[in-house]
Design an enzyme around this catalytic site. Structure first.
Site, PDB file in Angstrom:
ATOM      1  N   CYS A 134      36.023 -25.476  31.331  1.00 50.51           N
ATOM      2  CA  CYS A 134      36.484 -24.229  31.949  1.00 50.51           C
ATOM      3  C   CYS A 134      35.337 -23.221  32.008  1.00 50.51           C
ATOM      4  CB  CYS A 134      37.671 -23.666  31.171  1.00 50.51           C
ATOM      5  SG  CYS A 134      38.275 -22.115  31.862  1.00 50.51           S
ATOM      6  N   CYS A 137      36.463 -19.600  31.384  1.00 52.86           N
ATOM      7  CA  CYS A 137      36.742 -19.257  29.976  1.00 52.86           C
ATOM      8  C   CYS A 137      35.445 -19.142  29.175  1.00 52.86           C
ATOM      9  CB  CYS A 137      37.606 -20.324  29.302  1.00 52.86           C
ATOM     10  SG  CYS A 137      38.879 -21.013  30.320  1.00 52.86           S
ATOM     11  N   ASP A 138      34.496 -20.046  29.414  1.00 48.92           N
ATOM     12  CA  ASP A 138      33.346 -20.160  28.510  1.00 48.92           C
ATOM     13  C   ASP A 138      32.012 -19.727  29.113  1.00 48.92           C
ATOM     14  OD1 ASP A 138      35.020 -21.142  26.544  1.00 48.92           O
ATOM     15  OD2 ASP A 138      34.838 -23.202  27.249  1.00 48.92           O
TER      16      ASP A 138
END
Ligand code: NAP
Length: 312
Positions: A134, A137-138
């Site tokens: 992701c 997200c990261d």
């Protein structure tokens, strides 16, 4: 048994929320069940620019709009539910979660798909320590770092471009010398000078100490291996349908995608499948929401026909 609904929708991504809007707006008693919160895969997309009328919108923002729209209608939500089993054998379909036993006259499966893993040494070991599925997200963890994105489809190219917001360099590793991503996305990639494409190569191993430090690449044309220093690896090599719960109960293709007709009906009457989990020719938010609408309308028609049959 907690309650019998007209329609239970399994999965709260765009396909599921669209089905819920159409179903509840059609005055069917509707429930939506998800193992997580609502939003589905688009919540993890940086940007969606091919949803008509929205021009450019964050994936999370679009998902939030769907949820707000759904909340205009009476939809019972069962979120963060661990599903134990689903029984499609009788006319009333049963969904058993750890906390509830729900039943309905019709079921709409919108369980989506999940990323396929590379299945190479180090992938599992470094998951969350440099290996991520992701970028949204990261990505923030890769400020001024170097990362590799693996794959040649829309996801790989789009997420590689997204990561250049943070990373100083992205290697895009693809096993062929031609991308399968849409041409418009390929054109955008060309103008991004932080991305270096490594063609005809596969990732053989991910290595490091506490975190990822490098990967071993194999040139599939020459058979030669080489070491590439990176701080992270983002595999985007396709998706696998979340359809295991239905194995043996519904017709699926060789990859596990649920077979439907053009009204989204599966091989079991009254059970519909929509979005990425079905054998659709196009996996986009727009097609997912379209599937959801079609399924909800035909679930309604199925229930009407059942009432007529009873009264004959
Ligand atoms: P995809 O389109 O199936 O592409 C997967 C890519 O990974 C392909 O390039 C494939 O190579 C490569 N690959 C597969 N297995 C591999 C392996 N073991 N090792 C190395 N490479 C491997 O998957 P996706 O990009 O995740 O997209 C999934 C679906 O969502 C698609 O239908 C896509 O169009 C859609 N999507 C759309 C958008 C958008 O419209 N903006 C954005 C994201 C996703 P080959 O090309 O050689 O097969």
């Amino acid at each position: 048994m907690d309650k019998t609904f007209d329609t239970i929708i399994l999965g709260g991504g765009p396909a599921g929320m669209s089905a819920a809007i159409y179903s509840a707006r059609g005055l069917c008693e509707t429930a939506i069940v998800d193992t997580c919160t609502l939003g589905g895969q688009p919540s993890n997309y940086m940007e969606i620019d091919n949803y008509p009328g929205m021009m450019k919108l964050g994936g999370f923002d679009l998902a939030e709009k769907f949820e707000k729209h759904m909340d205009m209608y009476k939809v019972s939500k069962f979120l963060m539910q661990e599903i134990e089993y689903i029984d499609l054998r009788s006319e009333i379909k049963v969904v058993k979660t750890k906390e509830h036993t729900l039943s309905a006259k019709t079921l709409i499966i919108a369980t989506g798909a999940r990323p396929i893993h590379l299945n190479v040494e180090g992938e599992e070991k470094f998951a969350g320590r440099g290996v991520s599925y992701c970028a949204v997200c990261d990505g923030g963890f890769f400020k001024d770092k170097v990362a590799a994105v693996v794959g040649g489809g829309n996801s790989a190219l789009e997420e590689a471009m997204y990561l250049t917001k943070f990373a100083k360099k992205i290697y895009l590793i693809h096993r062929r010398d031609e991308f399968r991503a849409d041409k418009v996305i390929q054109e955008r990639l060309k103008s991004n000078d932080k991305i270096e494409v490594i063609y005809n190569s596969t990732v053989e191993k991910i290595q490091g100490d506490e975190v990822v430090k490098s990967i071993i690449l194999k040139n599939v044309k020459t058979g030669e291996n080489s070491l590439l220093e990176v701080d992270g690896v983002f595999p985007y090599i396709g998706i696998h349908p979340n359809s295991e719960l239905f194995s043996g109960q519904l017709e699926q293709d060789a990859k596990g995608f649920i077979m439907t007709d053009n009204t989204m009906n599966t091989s079991v009457p009254g059970v519909f499948a929509v979005g990425d989990v079905r054998n659709t020719p196009l996996r986009q938010v727009i097609t997912a929401v379209s599937d959801g609408a079609v399924a909800a309308v035909y679930a309604g028609k199925y229930m009407e026909a059942a009432v007529v049959k009873q009264n004959v």
